[in-house]
Design a protein around this motif. Structure first.
Motif, PDB file in Angstrom:
ATOM      1  N   ALA A  56       5.728 -10.345  44.047  1.00  0.00           N
ATOM      2  CA  ALA A  56       6.292  -9.894  45.327  1.00  0.00           C
ATOM      3  C   ALA A  56       5.207  -9.268  46.194  1.00  0.00           C
ATOM      4  O   ALA A  56       5.166  -9.492  47.412  1.00  0.00           O
ATOM      5  N   SER A  57       4.310  -8.512  45.575  1.00  0.00           N
ATOM      6  CA  SER A  57       3.199  -7.908  46.324  1.00  0.00           C
ATOM      7  C   SER A  57       2.283  -8.979  46.896  1.00  0.00           C
ATOM      8  O   SER A  57       1.787  -8.853  48.015  1.00  0.00           O
ATOM      9  N   CYS A  58       2.063 -10.030  46.138  1.00  0.00           N
ATOM     10  CA  CYS A  58       1.225 -11.134  46.606  1.00  0.00           C
ATOM     11  C   CYS A  58       1.856 -11.814  47.822  1.00  0.00           C
ATOM     12  O   CYS A  58       1.170 -12.110  48.804  1.00  0.00           O
TER      13      CYS A  58
ATOM     14  N   LEU B 262      -4.650 -13.683  38.896  1.00  0.00           N
ATOM     15  CA  LEU B 262      -3.230 -14.005  39.065  1.00  0.00           C
ATOM     16  C   LEU B 262      -2.841 -14.261  40.514  1.00  0.00           C
ATOM     17  O   LEU B 262      -2.044 -15.158  40.792  1.00  0.00           O
ATOM     18  N   ILE B 263      -3.394 -13.471  41.444  1.00  0.00           N
ATOM     19  CA  ILE B 263      -3.014 -13.667  42.848  1.00  0.00           C
ATOM     20  C   ILE B 263      -4.050 -14.494  43.615  1.00  0.00           C
ATOM     21  O   ILE B 263      -3.915 -14.675  44.812  1.00  0.00           O
ATOM     22  N   ARG B 264      -5.060 -14.993  42.893  1.00  0.00           N
ATOM     23  CA  ARG B 264      -6.132 -15.814  43.484  1.00  0.00           C
ATOM     24  C   ARG B 264      -6.786 -15.075  44.654  1.00  0.00           C
ATOM     25  O   ARG B 264      -6.959 -15.619  45.735  1.00  0.00           O
ATOM     26  N   LEU B 265      -7.138 -13.823  44.391  1.00  0.00           N
ATOM     27  CA  LEU B 265      -7.697 -12.971  45.432  1.00  0.00           C
ATOM     28  C   LEU B 265      -8.955 -13.537  46.085  1.00  0.00           C
ATOM     29  O   LEU B 265      -9.073 -13.488  47.315  1.00  0.00           O
ATOM     30  N   PRO B 266      -9.893 -14.112  45.330  1.00  0.00           N
ATOM     31  CA  PRO B 266     -11.067 -14.684  46.004  1.00  0.00           C
ATOM     32  C   PRO B 266     -10.694 -15.757  47.037  1.00  0.00           C
ATOM     33  O   PRO B 266     -11.290 -15.828  48.113  1.00  0.00           O
ATOM     34  N   ASP B 267      -9.689 -16.560  46.734  1.00  0.00           N
ATOM     35  CA  ASP B 267      -9.228 -17.580  47.682  1.00  0.00           C
ATOM     36  C   ASP B 267      -8.579 -16.943  48.910  1.00  0.00           C
ATOM     37  O   ASP B 267      -8.794 -17.382  50.038  1.00  0.00           O
ATOM     38  N   LEU B 268      -7.780 -15.886  48.668  1.00  0.00           N
ATOM     39  CA  LEU B 268      -7.147 -15.177  49.784  1.00  0.00           C
ATOM     40  C   LEU B 268      -8.197 -14.598  50.727  1.00  0.00           C
ATOM     41  O   LEU B 268      -8.098 -14.735  51.952  1.00  0.00           O
ATOM     42  N   ILE B 269      -9.206 -13.966  50.148  1.00  0.00           N
ATOM     43  CA  ILE B 269     -10.262 -13.344  50.950  1.00  0.00           C
ATOM     44  C   ILE B 269     -11.041 -14.402  51.727  1.00  0.00           C
ATOM     45  O   ILE B 269     -11.352 -14.217  52.904  1.00  0.00           O
TER      46      ILE B 269
END
Length: 187
Positions: free
Chosen positions: A105-107, A145-152
């Motif tokens: 949900a946070s993602c 889990l949230i694929r943070l590098p891709d998000l950034i």
């Protein structure tokens, strides 16, 4: 204006109260050697301030090098957060690292924030809170889990991350430094 957002129970209210507590106790400026001090000199932040879930919004002024207004929005207000995006120079987004069931949900919330046109120019600090708990997920696990590098990589915003414990005060000097640096350049 700085928005403080995150799901219910992640520690937003405690963060703001702790930031207010440490400001008068900061020693050594905000450089790399900055430390938190207390009346007893042991770095103790004192008693835990009382908090309860925010229903609505809280406005708090943090006065460091300049006055920074933080608008905390309750997690239950997620569906109408976008009503508050105007005049937002920075965004603090808090994630509870001890609650894996809340992570998806946070993602979704974070993705919505990063894709909001009104927040395209805002600097973003993602706060991974509750690292003091024995069952917390590591930042590496969360990033995966949230694929943070891709998000950034895909986001328009300048994004920074920090691990904190609003309870114990870990990482709060970094949060203050980020707020001061961001609001020095963004007004």
């Amino acid at each position: 204006m700085c928005l403080l957002l995150g799901a219910t129970g992640v520690g937003k209210t405690l963060l703001v109260k702790r930031l207010q507590t440490i400001l008068p106790r900061r020693v050594g400026g905000m450089g790399p050697g900055a430390q938190l001090s207390s009346r007893d000199g042991k770095g103790d932040l004192g008693d835990l301030p009382p908090t309860r879930p925010t229903v609505g919004t809280n406005l708090t002024d943090i006065v460091a090098q300049r006055r920074i207004t933080i608008r905390e929005l309750g997690g239950c207000m997620g569906p109408i957060w976008s009503s508050y995006y105007g005049n937002c120079h920075s965004l603090l987004f808090m994630v509870d690292t001890s609650n894996p069931t809340q992570l998806s949900a946070s993602c979704v919330q974070l993705l919505a924030l990063l894709s909001a046109e009104q927040l395209a120019e805002a600097s973003v600090l993602i706060l991974f809170n509750k690292i003091d708990l024995p069952c917390y997920m590591t930042i590496e696990e969360i990033k995966s889990l949230i694929r943070l590098p891709d998000l950034i990589a895909c986001a328009k915003q300048n994004i920074t991350t920090v691990e904190i414990s609003a309870w114990k005060g870990t990482g709060l000097s970094e949060v203050l430094r980020w707020l001061e640096d961001t609001h020095r350049t963004n007004g």
